[in-house]
Design an enzyme around this catalytic site. Structure first.
Site, PDB file in Angstrom:
ATOM      1  N   ARG A  59       0.815  -1.213   0.000  1.00 52.80           N
ATOM      2  CA  ARG A  59       0.000   0.000   0.000  1.00 52.80           C
ATOM      3  C   ARG A  59       0.851   1.267   0.000  1.00 52.80           C
ATOM      4  O   ARG A  59       0.546   2.239  -0.704  1.00 52.80           O
ATOM      5  CB  ARG A  59      -0.932   0.003   1.209  1.00 52.80           C
TER       6      ARG A  59
ATOM      7  N   LYS B  98       1.893  24.760  -3.658  1.00 53.07           N
ATOM      8  CA  LYS B  98       0.643  24.146  -3.175  1.00 53.07           C
ATOM      9  C   LYS B  98       0.767  22.623  -3.230  1.00 53.07           C
ATOM     10  O   LYS B  98       0.132  21.940  -4.022  1.00 53.07           O
ATOM     11  CB  LYS B  98      -0.535  24.643  -4.017  1.00 53.07           C
TER      12      LYS B  98
ATOM     13  N   LYS C 174       4.128  39.310  -3.038  1.00 54.60           N
ATOM     14  CA  LYS C 174       2.726  39.127  -3.403  1.00 54.60           C
ATOM     15  C   LYS C 174       1.902  40.279  -2.835  1.00 54.60           C
ATOM     16  O   LYS C 174       2.439  41.229  -2.246  1.00 54.60           O
ATOM     17  CB  LYS C 174       2.244  37.772  -2.911  1.00 54.60           C
TER      18      LYS C 174
ATOM     19  N   GLU D 161       4.367  39.890  -7.901  1.00 53.08           N
ATOM     20  CA  GLU D 161       3.029  39.593  -8.414  1.00 53.08           C
ATOM     21  C   GLU D 161       2.233  40.892  -8.564  1.00 53.08           C
ATOM     22  O   GLU D 161       2.226  41.726  -7.659  1.00 53.08           O
ATOM     23  CB  GLU D 161       2.310  38.663  -7.433  1.00 53.08           C
TER      24      GLU D 161
ATOM     25  N   ASP E 188      -1.250  37.981 -12.287  1.00 55.42           N
ATOM     26  CA  ASP E 188      -2.127  37.096 -11.514  1.00 55.42           C
ATOM     27  C   ASP E 188      -3.587  37.298 -11.872  1.00 55.42           C
ATOM     28  O   ASP E 188      -4.135  38.387 -11.695  1.00 55.42           O
ATOM     29  CB  ASP E 188      -1.916  37.335 -10.012  1.00 55.42           C
TER      30      ASP E 188
END
Length: 284
Positions: free
Chosen positions: A98, A136, A168, A202, A223
């Site tokens: 597994r 992510k 950002k 960004e 973005d």
């Protein structure tokens, strides 16, 4: 980043999670000295990733188990293909099964999705864009996720927060609260980092681009721009910085984005919304 030590550590933790005091079922149903042969087979088409991880799961349980890979990372496979043969102690094979599949199915899923995005961009008229991943990723699995992206023909974005400067929207808000405008803020960053440190900024509006260019950013991320504004952004930047497009990227949309002339398209879905590939381990 996917080194032997990283693989062994992750596999060891996964096995401890799955069988902390052993495999009760295997121990009570199979003689200790019984051997077996099994094959890893594809139940759908895909791109393979995770050969070393797959083998490591079996070797961690029993170093005597033999794993013979019949495919290399990055290669395509079709449903019905035999991808590997495993032979050795039956109990050990069942205990490792597994964990081996969990890693390989996810990694092959990422590689397969990445290849689909890369193929879509490569076929777009006038495109020279690269497909890249994001941060992510599943916590603890970033080396595996990012390696699988490369197996699919994609490129890695920064590995983590320590690798490059990426300003950002919240960073911009914090700089402005400190009395720095966008241009001054970028120059302030440049003064503090080494000459080899890459700076990406960004933006979410076209009118931010001149200030970012004046500040000397190496990459400008557009973005969630519309296609029309993406084209305008590429024209405004005019080769003075790398242009990255990001936000809500789908297989249907990326060819259009690639045709605007951007250099990089980052796709979070490669790792945060991936579906594991259906692989099976069957007794031969």
């Amino acid at each position: 980043m996917l080194t032997r030590l990283v693989i062994e550590d992750a596999v060891r933790h996964a096995l401890m999670e799955d069988a902390p005091t052993g495999d009760i079922t295997a121990a009570t149903t199979i003689p200790a000295d019984e051997t077996a042969t099994a094959v890893l087979s594809a139940r759908e088409n895909g791109v393979f990733s995770g050969a070393d991880v797959f083998a490591a799961a079996f070797h961690e349980v029993d170093p005597g188990i033999q794993v013979t890979m019949r495919i290399k990372d990055g290669e395509r496979f079709t449903a019905g293909d035999t991808l590997a043969t495993i032979h050795g102690n039956a109990r050990g094979m069942l205990t490792a099964e597994r964990v081996a599949l969990n890693f390989t199915q996810r990694m092959s899923g990422i590689a397969t999705m990445t290849r689909a995005f890369v193929d879509a961009v490569d076929a777009a008229p006038g495109s020279h864009a690269r497909i890249a991943d994001t941060r992510k990723t599943v916590p603890g699995l970033r080396p595996f996720d990012k390696y699988a992206v490369v197996c699919g023909g994609g490129r890695n974005h920064r590995y983590g927060l320590s690798d490059a400067v990426m300003v950002k929207d919240n960073h911009i808000a914090a700089m402005q609260a400190a009395g720095l405008d966008l241009t001054a803020g970028i120059k302030h960053i440049r003064d503090q980092v080494g000459h080899t440190t890459h700076i990406e900024v960004e933006v979410d509006r076209l009118d931010q681009i001149p200030a970012v260019l004046e500040g000397g950013a190496d990459t400008i991320m557009l973005d969630n721009f519309s296609l029309e504004d993406t084209r305008k952004g590429v024209a405004m930047i005019a080769g003075r910085a790398i242009v990255e497009a990001s936000g809500t990227m789908t297989l249907e949309r990326v060819p259009q984005v690639a045709s605007t002339g951007v250099d990089v398209i980052s796709v979070g879905a490669l790792t945060h919304s991936v579906r594991s590939i259906d692989l099976g381990l069957d007794w031969a």
